[in-house]
Design an enzyme around this catalytic site. Structure first.
Site, mmCIF file in Angstrom:
data_model
loop_
_atom_site.group_PDB
_atom_site.id
_atom_site.type_symbol
_atom_site.label_atom_id
_atom_site.label_comp_id
_atom_site.label_asym_id
_atom_site.label_seq_id
_atom_site.Cartn_x
_atom_site.Cartn_y
_atom_site.Cartn_z
ATOM 1 C CE LYS A 162 -1.970 2.844 2.798
ATOM 2 N NZ LYS A 162 -2.107 4.033 1.903
ATOM 3 C CD GLU A 220 12.650 5.549 8.425
ATOM 4 O OE1 GLU A 220 12.158 6.511 9.070
ATOM 5 O OE2 GLU A 220 13.067 5.634 7.275
ATOM 6 C CB CYS A 252 12.802 9.902 7.460
ATOM 7 S SG CYS A 252 13.859 8.772 6.531
ATOM 8 C CD GLU A 270 10.153 13.806 11.091
ATOM 9 O OE1 GLU A 270 11.031 13.322 10.357
ATOM 10 O OE2 GLU A 270 9.184 13.161 11.519
#
Length: 499
Positions: free
Chosen positions: A176, A251, A285, A386
């Site tokens: 997905k 992750e 990331c 973040e």
């Protein structure tokens, strides 16, 4: 635009069960790129059933590791054949420059080639138990059915980190991709089908995580979930997977310290700091958006980065002069703008950027100027959260110990960097930082052969390297007694006889 059947279930392309569609819009100018099926719960359950049946029937597990490795090598060849086509489609989906998308495809191909080579040499191992009549062996078997859920910033690259080892291992899976960037995943599934992946092994579901995510992560027929994305979603997936004790690999991003000491090669450190913070508009990331600078060089370093940030040219995928592109969506840009406003309210000093570009050709896209926030403190939300945007926050330190303390003062632990000419200091700091990847006098490179993943809230498990393959394998111990005998543990008696 012609409606296309782009879900892939049990070896067949199909539409969503309710014929629903989603429009994919260009981050560069908002134009319509594609119209793709929006899967339903029914579709997700059908994909899970397809993967489960193919696995239990042994359609792929009956292949040897070397056979599956050859298949993955063929996939790499087909990806190389179609690389330019896929790069174009991915640059349109993400808004990134075509040159960046081409680099990504090179990396994707390298990942498939690496796992093809690793799989060709995969063996179990024998355990010497000191008895000639005993054969004790460890064999590796596929974990089963895996849900592979990817992000929008590096759609095919992140998918390759999951799909290639899953295929070598012999898993069946449901892929997905992000609903915002599905095009390259669609092409990958076409290639898998062309390469000869057995029916039902590879399945593709497109659509919102809010609709299809829960069955993919909670259904008892799914044995493993591999997810790359945000922390909040990762926590939700952990909770859903825990109900059936699934194996998970997560992750979840990072807040990555880029530490510059006064004795560093400052020209290299400054140049890499700009790249680390603003490549793909900070939508990485491992982006080095948390800059830690030794006090005596603070003004010199920050002034240079501010000058460089102001000079960065924004533009769309095909702008040959552009150096970075837009953010993925209007909603994401608004989120980053809120982050900047909050930082200023907390006391950060805006040194560059912070707003939308004024150029006429950029007004219809989701662009944001490269931004530098100075005089930040570790307790500020802008340092701890973040942003996932083109925003560098700057903190100052005086000692090595303080640099380490600041670098570890985060819930995340994905990556970081150390810039110094002192080899011993570089090693001390690298060892002390609680992050999964540390670069010394560099920022950003990775290799398929080397594990990737984070400590703490950056996730669990590893991708790439041998560990990336073993995430999709279970170790089984088989003990064979070649000379069976009685154990003699309990005394022998006849039935009804008193001992």
């Amino acid at each position: 635009m012609t409606r296309q059947a782009l879900l892939f279930i049990w070896g067949q392309w199909c539409e969503a069960s309710d014929r629903g569609v989603r429009e994919i819009r260009s981050p560069h100018d908002g134009s319509l790129i594609a119209s793709v099926p929006e899967a339903t719960l029914t579709d997700a359950l059908a994909a899970i059933e397809s993967a489960r049946f193919s696995f239990d029937a042994g359609l792929f597990t009956s292949w040897s590791y070397s056979e599956r490795a050859k298949l993955v090598g063929r996939i790499a060849d087909l990806l190389e054949r179609d690389a330019e086509m896929i790069a174009i489609s991915e640059s349109h989906d993400t808004g990134k420059r075509i040159v960046e998308a081409r680099f990504d495809l090179t990396d994707v191909i390298a990942v498939f080639r690496y796992y093809a080579e690793l799989g060709a040499n995969l063996n179990g191992r024998n355990v010497d138990v000191g008895r000639n009549e005993i054969k004790s062996e460890i064999v590796y078997e596929p974990v089963g059915v895996a849900s592979l859920i990817g992000p929008w910033n590096y759609p095919l690259l992140q998918a390759s980190w999951k799909v290639a080892p899953a295929l070598v291992a012999g898993c069946s899976f449901i892929l997905k991709p992000s609903e915002l960037t599905p095009s390259s995943a669609i092409h990958l599934i076409r290639i898998l089908d062309e390469a000869g992946v057995p029916k039902g092994v590879a399945n593709l579901i497109l659509g919102s995580g809010a609709v299809v995510g829960f069955p993919l992560t909670s259904d008892p027929r799914v044995d493993m979930v591999s997810f790359t994305g945000g922390l909040a979603t990762g926590k939700t997936i952990m909770g859903a997977a825990a109900q059936t004790v699934k194996k998970i690999a997560l992750e979840l991003g990072g807040k990555n310290p880029n530490i510059i000491f006064a004795d560093a090669d400052l020209a290299a450190a400054i140049d890499n700091a700009v790249t680390a913070g603003f490549l793909h508009s900070g939508q990485v990331c491992s982006a080095g958006t948390r800059l830690l600078v030794e006090r005596e060089i603070h003004d010199q370093v920050v002034s240079a980065i501010v000058e460089r940030a102001r000079a960065i040219r924004l533009g769309g995928p095909n702008d040959q002069e552009a150096q970075t592109g837009p953010l993925i969506s209007q909603a994401h840009r608004a989120k980053v703008e809120t982050y900047i406003a909050s930082a200023i309210a907390e006391g950060a000093k805006l040194r560059a950027g912070g707003g939308r570009p004024s150029e006429e050709n950029l007004r219809d896209g989701w662009y944001l100027e490269p931004t530098v926030l100075d005089e930040c403190k570790t307790e500020m939300n802008c340092v701890q959260d973040e942003s996932f945007g083109p925003v560098i926050t700057v903190e100052t330190f005086d000692t090595e110990a303080e640099a380490i303390q600041l670098g570890n003062d985060t819930i995340y632990g994905l990556s970081g960097a150390v810039w110094t000419s002192d080899h011993d200091r570089a090693q001390r700091v690298a060892r002390a930082l609680r992050h999964g990847t540390i670069w010394i006098n560099d920022y950003g490179p990775y290799r398929p052969e080397a594990e990737w993943g984070g400590f703490k809230a950056s996730g669990t498990g590893r991708e790439l390297g041998p560990s990336g393959l073993f995430e999709y394998l279970e170790a089984k111990h088989i003990w064979t007694n070649l000379n069976p005998a009685k154990s003699g543990w309990f005394p022998e008696t006849s039935v009804g006889e008193k001992p």
